[in-house]
Design a protein around this motif. Structure first.
Motif, PDB file in Angstrom:
ATOM      1  N   PHE A  50      29.521   5.181  76.573  1.00 55.29           N
ATOM      2  CA  PHE A  50      30.316   5.088  77.589  1.00 55.29           C
ATOM      3  C   PHE A  50      29.455   4.507  78.909  1.00 55.29           C
ATOM      4  CE2 PHE A  50      32.592   6.197  81.557  1.00 55.29           C
ATOM      5  CZ  PHE A  50      33.797   5.690  81.434  1.00 55.29           C
ATOM      6  N   ALA A  51      28.654   5.220  79.249  1.00 51.03           N
ATOM      7  CA  ALA A  51      27.698   4.745  80.449  1.00 51.03           C
ATOM      8  C   ALA A  51      27.185   3.436  80.127  1.00 51.03           C
ATOM      9  CB  ALA A  51      26.665   5.622  80.586  1.00 51.03           C
ATOM     10  N   GLY A  52      26.519   3.208  78.932  1.00 51.02           N
ATOM     11  CA  GLY A  52      25.834   1.878  78.609  1.00 51.02           C
ATOM     12  C   GLY A  52      26.824   0.683  78.597  1.00 51.02           C
ATOM     13  N   LEU A  53      27.888   0.922  78.010  1.00 50.26           N
ATOM     14  CA  LEU A  53      28.921  -0.212  77.946  1.00 50.26           C
ATOM     15  C   LEU A  53      29.611  -0.603  79.267  1.00 50.26           C
ATOM     16  CD1 LEU A  53      30.729   0.685  74.523  1.00 50.26           C
ATOM     17  CD2 LEU A  53      29.375  -1.427  75.151  1.00 50.26           C
ATOM     18  N   ARG A  54      29.824   0.378  80.107  1.00 54.65           N
ATOM     19  CA  ARG A  54      30.056   0.058  81.380  1.00 54.65           C
ATOM     20  C   ARG A  54      29.370  -0.916  82.203  1.00 54.65           C
ATOM     21  NH1 ARG A  54      30.834   4.121  85.736  1.00 54.65           N
ATOM     22  NH2 ARG A  54      32.427   2.958  86.571  1.00 54.65           N
ATOM     23  N   ARG A  55      27.942  -0.585  81.883  1.00 50.26           N
ATOM     24  CA  ARG A  55      27.040  -1.567  82.512  1.00 50.26           C
ATOM     25  C   ARG A  55      26.929  -2.949  81.756  1.00 50.26           C
ATOM     26  NH1 ARG A  55      24.319   3.288  82.989  1.00 50.26           N
ATOM     27  NH2 ARG A  55      23.173   3.068  81.043  1.00 50.26           N
ATOM     28  N   VAL A  56      27.315  -3.014  80.584  1.00 49.67           N
ATOM     29  CA  VAL A  56      27.238  -4.106  79.884  1.00 49.67           C
ATOM     30  C   VAL A  56      28.609  -4.961  80.053  1.00 49.67           C
ATOM     31  CG1 VAL A  56      27.387  -4.979  77.271  1.00 49.67           C
ATOM     32  CG2 VAL A  56      25.648  -3.307  77.845  1.00 49.67           C
ATOM     33  N   LEU A  57      29.569  -4.503  80.196  1.00 46.04           N
ATOM     34  CA  LEU A  57      31.038  -5.260  79.984  1.00 46.04           C
ATOM     35  C   LEU A  57      30.858  -6.508  81.140  1.00 46.04           C
ATOM     36  CD1 LEU A  57      33.540  -2.571  79.173  1.00 46.04           C
ATOM     37  CD2 LEU A  57      32.884  -4.791  77.889  1.00 46.04           C
ATOM     38  N   PRO A  58      30.430  -5.919  82.400  1.00 44.99           N
ATOM     39  CA  PRO A  58      30.435  -7.160  83.278  1.00 44.99           C
ATOM     40  C   PRO A  58      29.267  -8.285  82.980  1.00 44.99           C
ATOM     41  CG  PRO A  58      29.961  -5.132  84.463  1.00 44.99           C
ATOM     42  CD  PRO A  58      29.996  -4.803  83.015  1.00 44.99           C
ATOM     43  N   ILE A  59      28.354  -8.093  82.304  1.00 44.77           N
ATOM     44  CA  ILE A  59      27.287  -8.858  81.663  1.00 44.77           C
ATOM     45  C   ILE A  59      28.256  -9.888  81.000  1.00 44.77           C
ATOM     46  CG2 ILE A  59      25.180  -9.407  80.266  1.00 44.77           C
ATOM     47  CD1 ILE A  59      24.345  -6.746  81.587  1.00 44.77           C
ATOM     48  N   MET A  60      29.256  -9.342  79.993  1.00 42.41           N
ATOM     49  CA  MET A  60      29.800 -10.127  78.986  1.00 42.41           C
ATOM     50  C   MET A  60      31.016 -10.761  79.716  1.00 42.41           C
ATOM     51  SD  MET A  60      29.678  -7.193  76.150  1.00 42.41           S
ATOM     52  CE  MET A  60      30.773  -8.333  74.860  1.00 42.41           C
ATOM     53  N   GLU A  61      30.989 -10.728  80.964  1.00 44.08           N
ATOM     54  CA  GLU A  61      32.259 -11.334  81.807  1.00 44.08           C
ATOM     55  C   GLU A  61      33.600 -10.718  81.621  1.00 44.08           C
ATOM     56  OE1 GLU A  61      31.675 -15.351  80.907  1.00 44.08           O
ATOM     57  OE2 GLU A  61      29.922 -15.653  82.148  1.00 44.08           O
ATOM     58  N   HIS A  62      33.416  -9.274  81.109  1.00 45.75           N
ATOM     59  CA  HIS A  62      34.595  -8.522  80.941  1.00 45.75           C
ATOM     60  C   HIS A  62      35.340  -9.072  79.612  1.00 45.75           C
ATOM     61  CE1 HIS A  62      33.809  -6.532  84.697  1.00 45.75           C
ATOM     62  NE2 HIS A  62      33.275  -7.606  85.102  1.00 45.75           N
ATOM     63  N   ARG A  63      34.687  -9.636  78.638  1.00 45.48           N
ATOM     64  CA  ARG A  63      35.528 -10.237  77.361  1.00 45.48           C
ATOM     65  C   ARG A  63      34.899  -9.465  76.198  1.00 45.48           C
ATOM     66  NH1 ARG A  63      34.540 -16.465  78.786  1.00 45.48           N
ATOM     67  NH2 ARG A  63      32.517 -15.621  78.419  1.00 45.48           N
ATOM     68  N   VAL A  64      36.059  -9.033  75.389  1.00 46.16           N
ATOM     69  CA  VAL A  64      35.555  -8.485  74.235  1.00 46.16           C
ATOM     70  C   VAL A  64      36.809  -8.050  73.513  1.00 46.16           C
ATOM     71  CG1 VAL A  64      35.770  -6.031  75.017  1.00 46.16           C
ATOM     72  CG2 VAL A  64      33.988  -6.430  73.196  1.00 46.16           C
ATOM     73  N   ASP A  65      36.823  -8.144  72.084  1.00 48.59           N
ATOM     74  CA  ASP A  65      37.834  -7.554  71.115  1.00 48.59           C
ATOM     75  C   ASP A  65      38.329  -6.214  71.531  1.00 48.59           C
ATOM     76  OD1 ASP A  65      39.545  -6.892  69.158  1.00 48.59           O
ATOM     77  OD2 ASP A  65      38.837  -8.696  67.893  1.00 48.59           O
ATOM     78  N   VAL A  66      39.216  -6.200  72.180  1.00 50.56           N
ATOM     79  CA  VAL A  66      40.084  -4.911  72.460  1.00 50.56           C
ATOM     80  C   VAL A  66      40.113  -3.944  71.222  1.00 50.56           C
ATOM     81  CG1 VAL A  66      42.046  -3.602  73.361  1.00 50.56           C
ATOM     82  CG2 VAL A  66      41.154  -5.745  74.451  1.00 50.56           C
ATOM     83  N   ILE A  67      40.665  -4.097  70.079  1.00 54.73           N
ATOM     84  CA  ILE A  67      40.751  -3.394  69.143  1.00 54.73           C
ATOM     85  C   ILE A  67      39.599  -2.931  68.425  1.00 54.73           C
ATOM     86  CG2 ILE A  67      41.947  -3.185  67.083  1.00 54.73           C
ATOM     87  CD1 ILE A  67      43.978  -2.730  69.163  1.00 54.73           C
ATOM     88  N   ALA A  68      38.597  -4.118  68.267  1.00 53.24           N
ATOM     89  CA  ALA A  68      37.428  -3.753  67.426  1.00 53.24           C
ATOM     90  C   ALA A  68      36.613  -2.965  68.359  1.00 53.24           C
ATOM     91  CB  ALA A  68      36.669  -5.214  67.206  1.00 53.24           C
ATOM     92  N   LEU A  69      36.540  -3.238  69.641  1.00 55.26           N
ATOM     93  CA  LEU A  69      35.710  -2.249  70.380  1.00 55.26           C
ATOM     94  C   LEU A  69      36.233  -0.746  70.293  1.00 55.26           C
ATOM     95  CD1 LEU A  69      33.389  -1.692  72.487  1.00 55.26           C
ATOM     96  CD2 LEU A  69      34.935  -2.343  74.265  1.00 55.26           C
ATOM     97  N   ALA A  70      37.451  -0.681  70.544  1.00 51.61           N
ATOM     98  CA  ALA A  70      38.146   0.430  70.491  1.00 51.61           C
ATOM     99  C   ALA A  70      37.748   1.146  69.220  1.00 51.61           C
ATOM    100  CB  ALA A  70      39.687   0.667  70.618  1.00 51.61           C
ATOM    101  N   ASP A  71      37.971   0.481  67.947  1.00 52.68           N
ATOM    102  CA  ASP A  71      37.689   1.348  66.725  1.00 52.68           C
ATOM    103  C   ASP A  71      36.230   1.597  66.446  1.00 52.68           C
ATOM    104  OD1 ASP A  71      39.204   1.991  64.194  1.00 52.68           O
ATOM    105  OD2 ASP A  71      37.717   0.921  63.166  1.00 52.68           O
ATOM    106  N   ASP A  72      35.427   0.883  67.063  1.00 50.65           N
ATOM    107  CA  ASP A  72      33.985   0.867  67.128  1.00 50.65           C
ATOM    108  C   ASP A  72      33.533   2.306  67.771  1.00 50.65           C
ATOM    109  OD1 ASP A  72      33.564  -1.070  65.346  1.00 50.65           O
ATOM    110  OD2 ASP A  72      32.679  -2.350  66.860  1.00 50.65           O
ATOM    111  N   ILE A  73      34.097   2.387  68.944  1.00 53.31           N
ATOM    112  CA  ILE A  73      33.805   3.532  69.723  1.00 53.31           C
ATOM    113  C   ILE A  73      34.402   5.059  69.078  1.00 53.31           C
ATOM    114  CG2 ILE A  73      34.387   4.747  71.856  1.00 53.31           C
ATOM    115  CD1 ILE A  73      34.345   2.062  73.253  1.00 53.31           C
TER     116      ILE A  73
END
Length: 169
Positions: free
Chosen positions: A123-146
């Protein structure tokens, strides 16, 4: 029903609908974005309201479990996502910005994510990574992976990430 997310099941539909409506619910988004830990997310009213919807659909109907903490992590992270971009989260991390030769998320930072031993550090790592990714990611894929974070998902991410070539390669 198994506790997993897909675009074709009730849990995925609930999560995706909630995330889409979050754009208009600025107060809930702000509360969740300020939550810096999984516990802070779990204690928030926006998460608890969504959690009740999941329970009504059969989520961990018998007891509170580790899946609940993972759901809290998912909700807290999705509050930072502004665009649902289909594909593997790891693949998205390795995309290169136009005119750049390096991936959005560096090899070192990505490796640190893979080394996350638990949902709190992920969670802590991804909170730092999401802004680098311009807050774009597959919502369902990320949820299932977590939700299923462990050696299997870590390996999937490692294979999906487009590791930069080195001159010695």
């Amino acid at each position: 029903m198994s506790d997993r997310f897909s675009r074709d099941n009730a849990y995925g539909t609930i999560l995706l609908n909630w995330w889409q409506k979050l754009e208009d619910d600025r107060a809930s988004r702000a509360i969740l974005r300020r939550a810096s830990t999984v516990t802070a997310v779990a204690l928030s009213a926006p998460y608890q309201r969504l959690y009740r919807r999941f329970q009504a659909a059969g989520w961990n109907a018998n007891s509170v479990s580790a899946h609940d903490d993972r759901l809290a992590a998912i909700v807290g992270l999705l509050a930072h996502v502004t665009q649902d971009q289909p594909g593997s989260p790891a693949k998205a991390m390795s995309h290169k910005a136009p005119g750049e030769d390096r991936p959005l998320v560096s090899e070192l930072r990505f490796t640190r994510l893979l080394e996350s031993p638990d949902v709190d550090s992920l969670f802590a790592g991804l909170r730092r990574v999401l802004p680098i990714m311009e807050h774009r990611v597959d919502v369902i894929a990320l949820a299932d992976d977590i939700l299923f974070w462990g050696d299997d998902r870590k390996k999937r991410w490692a294979y999906a990430y487009d590791w930069p070539a080195r001159s010695a390669d």
